[in-house]
Design a protein around this motif. Structure first.
Motif, PDB file in Angstrom:
ATOM      1  N   SER A 173       0.831  -1.200   0.000  1.00 28.93           N
ATOM      2  CA  SER A 173       0.000   0.000   0.000  1.00 28.93           C
ATOM      3  C   SER A 173       0.868   1.254   0.000  1.00 28.93           C
ATOM      4  N   THR A 196       0.484   3.513   1.809  1.00 25.01           N
ATOM      5  CA  THR A 196       0.589   3.927   3.206  1.00 25.01           C
ATOM      6  C   THR A 196       2.020   3.755   3.737  1.00 25.01           C
ATOM      7  N   TYR A 227      -2.117  -1.322  10.633  1.00 20.97           N
ATOM      8  CA  TYR A 227      -2.317  -1.864   9.281  1.00 20.97           C
ATOM      9  C   TYR A 227      -1.116  -1.518   8.393  1.00 20.97           C
ATOM     10  N   ASN A 278      -5.257   4.566  -4.321  1.00 25.39           N
ATOM     11  CA  ASN A 278      -6.636   4.441  -3.818  1.00 25.39           C
ATOM     12  C   ASN A 278      -7.537   3.743  -4.836  1.00 25.39           C
ATOM     13  N   ASN A 326     -15.605   3.319   5.503  1.00 25.15           N
ATOM     14  CA  ASN A 326     -14.535   4.233   5.936  1.00 25.15           C
ATOM     15  C   ASN A 326     -14.045   5.069   4.775  1.00 25.15           C
ATOM     16  N   ASN A 327     -14.087   4.471   3.585  1.00 22.87           N
ATOM     17  CA  ASN A 327     -13.444   5.095   2.430  1.00 22.87           C
ATOM     18  C   ASN A 327     -14.424   5.986   1.660  1.00 22.87           C
ATOM     19  N   LEU A 328     -13.826   6.942   0.963  1.00 20.14           N
ATOM     20  CA  LEU A 328     -14.631   8.004   0.344  1.00 20.14           C
ATOM     21  C   LEU A 328     -15.634   7.475  -0.692  1.00 20.14           C
ATOM     22  N   ASN A 335     -19.658  13.506   5.095  1.00 20.31           N
ATOM     23  CA  ASN A 335     -18.810  14.432   5.857  1.00 20.31           C
ATOM     24  C   ASN A 335     -17.481  14.567   5.119  1.00 20.31           C
ATOM     25  N   VAL A 336     -17.133  15.788   4.757  1.00 21.39           N
ATOM     26  CA  VAL A 336     -15.831  16.046   4.126  1.00 21.39           C
ATOM     27  C   VAL A 336     -14.859  16.351   5.263  1.00 21.39           C
ATOM     28  N   PHE A 337     -13.869  15.472   5.420  1.00 21.66           N
ATOM     29  CA  PHE A 337     -12.974  15.585   6.578  1.00 21.66           C
ATOM     30  C   PHE A 337     -11.912  16.659   6.357  1.00 21.66           C
ATOM     31  N   CYS A 397      -8.261  17.140   1.012  1.00 25.06           N
ATOM     32  CA  CYS A 397      -7.098  16.270   0.737  1.00 25.06           C
ATOM     33  C   CYS A 397      -7.072  15.763  -0.697  1.00 25.06           C
ATOM     34  N   ARG A 403      -5.928  12.714  -3.282  1.00 22.57           N
ATOM     35  CA  ARG A 403      -5.578  11.298  -3.348  1.00 22.57           C
ATOM     36  C   ARG A 403      -5.473  10.850  -4.802  1.00 22.57           C
ATOM     37  N   TYR A 453      -6.715   8.348  -6.988  1.00 19.82           N
ATOM     38  CA  TYR A 453      -7.742   7.320  -7.170  1.00 19.82           C
ATOM     39  C   TYR A 453      -7.458   6.555  -8.453  1.00 19.82           C
ATOM     40  N   ARG A 486      -9.879  14.231   9.709  1.00 22.10           N
ATOM     41  CA  ARG A 486      -9.792  12.880  10.288  1.00 22.10           C
ATOM     42  C   ARG A 486      -8.351  12.653  10.752  1.00 22.10           C
ATOM     43  N   ASP A 488      -4.895  11.572   8.576  1.00 24.82           N
ATOM     44  CA  ASP A 488      -4.957  11.802   7.133  1.00 24.82           C
ATOM     45  C   ASP A 488      -3.801  12.683   6.663  1.00 24.82           C
TER      46      ASP A 488
HETATM   47  N1  UFG Z   1     -12.928  11.262   3.233  1.00 22.26           N
HETATM   48  C1  UFG Z   1     -13.926  12.145   3.570  1.00 22.26           C
HETATM   49  N2  UFG Z   1     -15.102  11.634   4.060  1.00 22.26           N
HETATM   50  C2  UFG Z   1     -15.318  10.302   4.214  1.00 22.26           C
HETATM   51  C3  UFG Z   1     -14.280   9.396   3.856  1.00 22.26           C
HETATM   52  C4  UFG Z   1     -13.086   9.921   3.373  1.00 22.26           C
HETATM   53  O1  UFG Z   1     -13.778  13.358   3.457  1.00 22.26           O
HETATM   54  O2  UFG Z   1     -16.392   9.904   4.673  1.00 22.26           O
HETATM   55  C5  UFG Z   1     -11.666  11.810   2.706  1.00 22.26           C
HETATM   56  C6  UFG Z   1     -10.468  11.459   3.573  1.00 22.26           C
HETATM   57  O3  UFG Z   1     -10.307  12.423   4.569  1.00 22.26           O
HETATM   58  C7  UFG Z   1      -9.342  11.470   2.540  1.00 22.26           C
HETATM   59  C8  UFG Z   1     -10.030  11.027   1.236  1.00 22.26           C
HETATM   60  O4  UFG Z   1     -11.424  11.218   1.457  1.00 22.26           O
HETATM   61  O5  UFG Z   1      -8.917  12.797   2.365  1.00 22.26           O
HETATM   62  C9  UFG Z   1      -9.771   9.573   0.909  1.00 22.26           C
HETATM   63  O6  UFG Z   1     -10.073   8.773   2.050  1.00 22.26           O
HETATM   64  P1  UFG Z   1     -10.149   7.179   1.965  1.00 22.26           P
HETATM   65  O7  UFG Z   1     -10.490   6.683   3.334  1.00 22.26           O
HETATM   66  O8  UFG Z   1     -11.013   6.756   0.835  1.00 22.26           O
HETATM   67  O9  UFG Z   1      -8.662   6.768   1.550  1.00 22.26           O
HETATM   68  P2  UFG Z   1      -7.290   6.971   2.346  1.00 22.26           P
HETATM   69  O10 UFG Z   1      -6.375   7.640   1.386  1.00 22.26           O
HETATM   70  O11 UFG Z   1      -7.462   7.571   3.661  1.00 22.26           O
HETATM   71  O12 UFG Z   1      -6.909   5.442   2.620  1.00 22.26           O
HETATM   72  C10 UFG Z   1      -6.454   4.628   1.585  1.00 22.26           C
HETATM   73  C11 UFG Z   1      -6.731   3.140   1.864  1.00 22.26           C
HETATM   74  C12 UFG Z   1      -5.927   2.646   3.030  1.00 22.26           C
HETATM   75  C13 UFG Z   1      -4.490   3.032   2.903  1.00 22.26           C
HETATM   76  C14 UFG Z   1      -4.374   4.523   2.669  1.00 22.26           C
HETATM   77  C15 UFG Z   1      -2.981   5.007   2.483  1.00 22.26           C
HETATM   78  O13 UFG Z   1      -8.089   2.937   2.130  1.00 22.26           O
HETATM   79  O14 UFG Z   1      -5.990   1.223   3.034  1.00 22.26           O
HETATM   80  O15 UFG Z   1      -5.109   4.836   1.488  1.00 22.26           O
HETATM   81  O16 UFG Z   1      -2.448   4.498   1.326  1.00 22.26           O
HETATM   82  F1  UFG Z   1      -3.815   2.700   4.031  1.00 22.26           F
END
Ligand code: UFG
Ligand code: NAD
Length: 333
Positions: free
Chosen positions: A125, A127, A149, A179, A198-200, A216-218, A229, A231, A233, A292, A295
């Motif tokens: 990942s 991460t 993780y 992502n 959990n994921n967007l 909710n936009v974190f 933020c 990412r 995708y 969050r 992040d």
């Molecule tokens: N976000 C929101 N609202 C939500 C969910 C997410 O605003 O309800 C935002 C987060 O703050 C972040 C973006 O959307 O800015 C993406 O969030 P995700 O949870 O979809 O993805 P992450 O980048 O946080 O996490 C992903 C993988 C993890 C991995 C991480 C780092 O899900 O497994 O990338 O590589 F660890």
């Protein structure tokens, strides 16, 4: 050629990779304990490709069961998807994460060694890049993880590098996913989160479906163009194609190589919302919420190594990802 073992092949990324491999004419064996997936994925893979993978319902940490599988099938290579992946849950249940993720990797590695299988692709990942500065290059320093993780991914990478160092006939490819989002265009396979996503993208899809009333936009005060933020995708079918390329490479080389699988482009949370609305002609209600914890403001891949060495490049756009995510979500309801 023998068969390709996909541990965790009933899951989100594994099932799309099974489709890509079967469509390329490879024989696929899936080992999955269905802890985060369901058996009907096997039939769905069969419907999409016209070929059903062989399926073993088993825990990959069970060395005896895995050894029986290797005795029954001639496995040329393994792609190790099996593991737990929820960042927040890993903070609450670290031992379960270390046990399942490390144990499954070690058991697979030992069983492969006992049966003479030399090729392993591992789902790592982005991460592991921790607090580095994007675009993340594969040779950048890694290992400042913010949760258990992430540490499991980093530790397994190290274990696999050490194993390949000790045995030069091994071929190991570490794939660092950014992502993954979207679904197969048929809408038959995709990501099915258990409980509140959990994921967007899964969250946005559930808002679109009316299951959640708003997103909710974190945080909107990050040092990014619109304050939310960024990412990288990547469409899950592009990611699946990347595994096929990585497998072809690994079957032909020895040693360890690391590849990012991303698009190289960062999109903000607000851009994702807008793309989802435009691609699907609907409205996603959202509110700005506090950031969050954990992040990173920005994460995106350097993609030149995968392009140069594997001849692989992501092709699909954010709109395609949003359209296919919604198409899958609609079929679930
Ligand atoms: N976000 C929101 N609202 C939500 C969910 C997410 O605003 O309800 C935002 C987060 O703050 C972040 C973006 O959307 O800015 C993406 O969030 P995700 O949870 O979809 O993805 P992450 O980048 O946080 O996490 C992903 C993988 C993890 C991995 C991480 C780092 O899900 O497994 O990338 O590589 F660890
Ligand atoms: P997923 O949960 O959909 O798939 C994992 C599969 O492994 C599930 O089918 C689950 O039932 C199975 N499994 C778990 N532990 C097992 C065990 N001990 N024995 C047998 N089967 C077991 O996850 P995914 O999104 O498809 O991710 C696949 C891999 O990619 C994981 O290792 C994950 O950590 C990694 N990864 C995922 C993402 C992402 O955003 N989805 C990002 C980076 C890395």
């Amino acid at each position: 050629m023998g068969k390709i073992l996909l541990t965790g092949g009933c899951g989100y990324i594994g099932s799309h990779t099974a489709v890509a491999l079967l469509e390329a004419g490879m024989e696929v064996v899936i080992a999955d304990n269905l802890s985060n997936s369901s058996r009907d994925v096997i039939d769905r893979i069969g419907t999409i490709t016209g070929k059903k993978p062989l399926f073993y319902e088993m825990d990959v940490c069970d060395g005896e069961a895995l050894s029986r599988l290797f005795s029954q099938e001639k496995i040329d290579a393994a792609i190790h998807f099996a593991g737990y992946k929820a960042v927040g849950e890993s903070v609450a249940k670290p031992l379960a994460y270390y046990r399942n993720n490390l144990d499954s990797a070690l058991t697979l590695l030992e069983t492969m060694a006992a049966h003479g299988t030399r090729v392993l692709i591992f789902s790592s990942s982005a991460t592991v890049y921790g607090d580095g500065t994007p675009p993340y290059q594969e040779d950048m320093r890694s290992g400042i993880c913010s949760n258990p993780y992430g540490w499991t991914k980093w530790m397994i990478e190290q274990i696999l590098k050490d194993a390949a160092q000790a045995d030069p006939t091994l071929s190991v490819v570490l794939l660092r996913y950014f992502n993954p989002v979207g679904a197969h265009e048929s809408g038959l396979i995709g990501e099915v989160p258990r409980g509140i996503p959990n994921n967007l993208m899964p969250y946005v899809s559930q808002v679109a479906a009316g299951i959640r009333d708003h997103l909710n936009v974190f945080g909107n005060d990050y040092d990014t163009p619109d304050g939310t933020c960024l990412r990288d995708y990547i469409h899950v079918t592009d990611l699946a194609r990347g595994h096929l390329k990585a497998l072809e490479y690994a079957l032909d080389h020895q040693g360890t190589e690391i590849f990012n699988l991303g698009t190289g482009q960062g999109s903000s949370v607000l851009e994702v919302i807008r793309a989802f609305e435009q691609a699907n002609q609907l409205t996603i209600p959202f509110e700005i919420a506090p950031p969050r914890p954990g992040d990173l403001p920005v994460s995106y891949a350097a993609t030149d190594k995968a392009e140069r060495v594997l001849g692989w490049k992501a092709e699909k756009k954010l709109e395609d990802m949003c359209r296919d995510a919604w198409n899958f979500e609609k079929k679930l309801r």
